[in-house]
Write an enzyme that holds these catalytic residues in place. Structure first.
Site, PDB file in Angstrom:
ATOM      1  CE1 TYR A 342      -3.247   2.873   0.424  1.00  0.00           C
ATOM      2  CE2 TYR A 342      -4.057   1.765   2.368  1.00  0.00           C
ATOM      3  CZ  TYR A 342      -4.174   2.762   1.431  1.00  0.00           C
ATOM      4  OH  TYR A 342      -5.228   3.652   1.504  1.00  0.00           O
ATOM      5  CB  CYS A 343       0.961   4.311   0.113  1.00  0.00           C
ATOM      6  SG  CYS A 343       1.590   6.004   0.029  1.00  0.00           S
ATOM      7  CB  VAL A 344       5.822   4.593   0.671  1.00  0.00           C
ATOM      8  CG1 VAL A 344       5.497   4.352   2.124  1.00  0.00           C
ATOM      9  CG2 VAL A 344       7.334   4.555   0.476  1.00  0.00           C
TER      10      VAL A 344
END
Length: 606
Positions: A342-344
């Site tokens: 998720y995301c970074v």
């Protein structure tokens, strides 16, 4: 204001603006000043004791340098400056003329109106009374004029224009008349009605929030007293079965007799805490996945301190992702794993997949990326904070403690939507004196995490600044990484209104992977687009062909589906490996139970 008519030209009823009890009002103003003194003391004391060092000079310097380049263009030629000033002055005169005509009883259209959905000017008195109406329109004209100055400045490079536009938006949002007592009719009326008791409560809250931030303002966005980890937030049953210096590995209790043979490992961002995927039973992706027969393992990242200063991406891969794979193999006997980033966390997962491909590590058989960027060409407003000067200043600030304070990153994210995440709470808390409502999402948003110096510096330089991952220039563990080496199936989820990982940015990253990529576009933004359980039947998602070519052309040919993308993902993941086995429970295979979920690392607050 008492000589101003309303829009009908009639004498206004000013009862709501007249102080009824001057003595009580004066007494409360004195109490407000007393509380304001406590707020000032809460800010000064840690600085006098050397516990807090201000680092405001660097960002302010960058704002001044950036906006000076805009000013230089408009002031370089007198005719150009005069034209811009005349345009603004003409709008002011039109607003003033309309105000006079309204007072004479004429029906006159506004020179400018708020954008649709702008809640700042919802109170009827903004339009009912000429005084407030003039302030509103003058503000709107000025803020749009300032934005147009940046847009029409010639000779600016793309990054400088982006920064200038962002800074102007921050300044104009802060300067809105809705943010000030004497220019906001709602605040004015509430202050009169309560004899300024609202200001006493507000200053008391301000003092408390500065003290809670150790000398910096920790803006309250939610009533945090209503939430407790493991009790009404992050409640999905599970156990911590492994712990490294940077991560705890949580295995969740099964709720089905049979489970997919291939376990699921979730790699959340370390910039926030993992329980965004487990806010409550109704919103929890983790619980939903468990109920669908996944054996779910989650990485819960440490909240770093000075001991973690040198923990870089290699450490996070080895002591987080690789450590998670080892833990899963020990707990279940399975080598094949489905992974989610998720995301970074997805960016780290993508880099790890490229590294694993070079090393012959093949335990991750499929990867799902939630709002993840690997190509940072179109990375959105966060790029405003990233250039050599700003990164160098940040690295210098981090070198003292070995980490970046969580509040710094939280403030940066809030600034991306300051009109929604900063100023409404400043007004509500410190001027109205009202406690914010309990909201689990904003409770999580305020539960900030620190970033280790080595990790954060590597991330900013290799991703946002140099875009090394898609250029084949990222180096980890002595290897030059190439996403083309990643041949496993990828499910790449973007969100249409995402301001952190824009849908275009996620789309352009698809082409760099070496295998099949399924690109799905969800409705809403970075959080609500992901955390969208099917039972709520909210938003929508779009599916289409292979993510190649022009993004707008791809979108034009998509098929829209109502509701959540979760079920679509479930069908995709089951096609990868549909075989099911008997459910596994935490603690089997002689695995030691270290703690109950959500664990110990997640409970460390800053």
């Amino acid at each position: 204001m008492d000589n101003q008519g309303d829009k009908t030209g009639k004498a206004p009823n000013l009862d709501n603006y007249v102080i009824k009890d001057p003595e009580a009002f004066a007494r409360n103003v004195a109490h407000m000043i007393e509380q304001a003194g406590k707020a000032a003391s809460a800010w000064v004391e840690p600085r006098e004791k050397g516990l807090k060092r201000d680092t405001l000079a660097d960002p302010v310097t960058d704002v001044v340098k950036t906006l000076s380049k805009v000013s230089e263009y408009w002031l370089a030629e007198p005719a150009r400056a005069l034209e811009a000033q005349t345009r603004l002055f003409t709008s002011y005169m039109a607003i003033w003329s309309n105000s006079i005509r309204r007072m004479s009883g004429e029906d006159v259209e506004d020179v400018v109106t708020p954008d649709k959905g702008d809640k700042r000017f919802a109170d009827e008195d903004w339009g009912k009374y000429a005084f407030f109406d003039f302030l509103k329109q003058a503000y709107l004209v000025t803020s749009r004029w300032a934005a147009e100055l940046v847009e029409n400045t010639e000779g600016l490079d793309e990054h400088t224009r982006h920064k200038a536009s962002f800074y102007v938006k921050q300044i104009t949002t802060a300067a809105s008349p809705s943010n000030f007592l004497m220019t906001n009719p709602e605040l004015y009326k509430e202050t009169v009605a309560s004899n300024a008791e609202n200001l006493v409560r507000g200053m008391k809250m301000l003092a408390e929030d500065i003290a809670a931030g150790g000398g910096d303002l920790r803006l309250r966005q939610s009533d945090t007293t209503k939430f407790s980890l493991g009790e009404n937030v992050a409640t999905t049953p599970g156990k911590v079965i492994a712990r490294s210096e940077v991560a705890e590995i949580i295995q969740y209790e099964p709720t089905t007799e049979k489970v997919l043979k291939r376990p699921l490992l979730i790699c959340p961002p370390w910039i926030n805490k993992f329980y965004i995927l487990d806010l409550n039973p109704e919103k929890s992706f983790i619980k939903w996945a468990v109920d669908r027969g996944h054996t779910v393992f989650v990485i819960s990242w440490v909240n770093p301190d000075e001991r973690h200063a040198h923990k870089d991406w290699t450490a996070y891969i080895n002591e987080g992702l690789r450590f998670g794979l080892d833990t899963i193999e020990k707990a279940t006997g399975e080598k094949g794993v489905n992974a989610i980033g998720y995301c970074v966390g997805g960016t780290l997962l993508s880099a790890a997949l490229a590294l694993f491909a070079r090393e012959g590590e093949d335990r991750i058989k499929s990867a799902t990326l939630f709002t993840t960027q690997v190509d940072f060409t179109h990375a959105g407003d966060l790029k405003v904070f990233v250039d050599e000067d700003q990164i160098s200043a940040l690295e210098k600030a981090m070198s003292a403690e070995g980490y970046l304070e969580g509040t710094r990153m939280a403030t940066a994210f809030n600034m991306l939507r300051s009109g929604d995440l900063i100023w409404p709470y400043v007004v509500n808390n410190y001027m109205r004196g009202r406690d914010p409502l309990p909201f689990d999402l904003l409770y999580w948003n305020a539960d900030a995490t620190r970033m280790s110096a080595a990790n954060h510096s590597y991330y900013l330089r290799n991703c946002y600044l140099d875009n090394n991952l898609v250029r084949g220039m990222m180096q980890l563990a002595g290897e030059n990484l190439s996403l083309a080496d990643v041949k496993i199936p990828i499910y790449n989820l973007a969100a249409k209104e995402d301001h952190i990982a824009p849908a275009l940015s996620v789309f352009t990253g698809c082409k760099f992977f070496g295998g099949d990529v399924t690109y799905v576009l969800a409705g809403s933004g970075h959080i609500a687009g992901v955390v969208n359980p099917p039972a709520r039947n909210k938003y929508q998602y779009w599916t289409g062909g292979a993510p190649i070519g022009n993004f707008d052309d791809w979108v034009a040919k998509t098929r829209e589906h109502p509701g959540s993308w979760w079920n679509h993902w479930e069908k995709w993941i089951e096609t990868q490996a549909p075989e099911r086995v008997s459910a596994r429970k935490p603690g089997e295979q002689n695995v030691e139970i270290l703690a109950e979920a959500p664990g110990t690392y997640v409970r460390v607050r800053v």
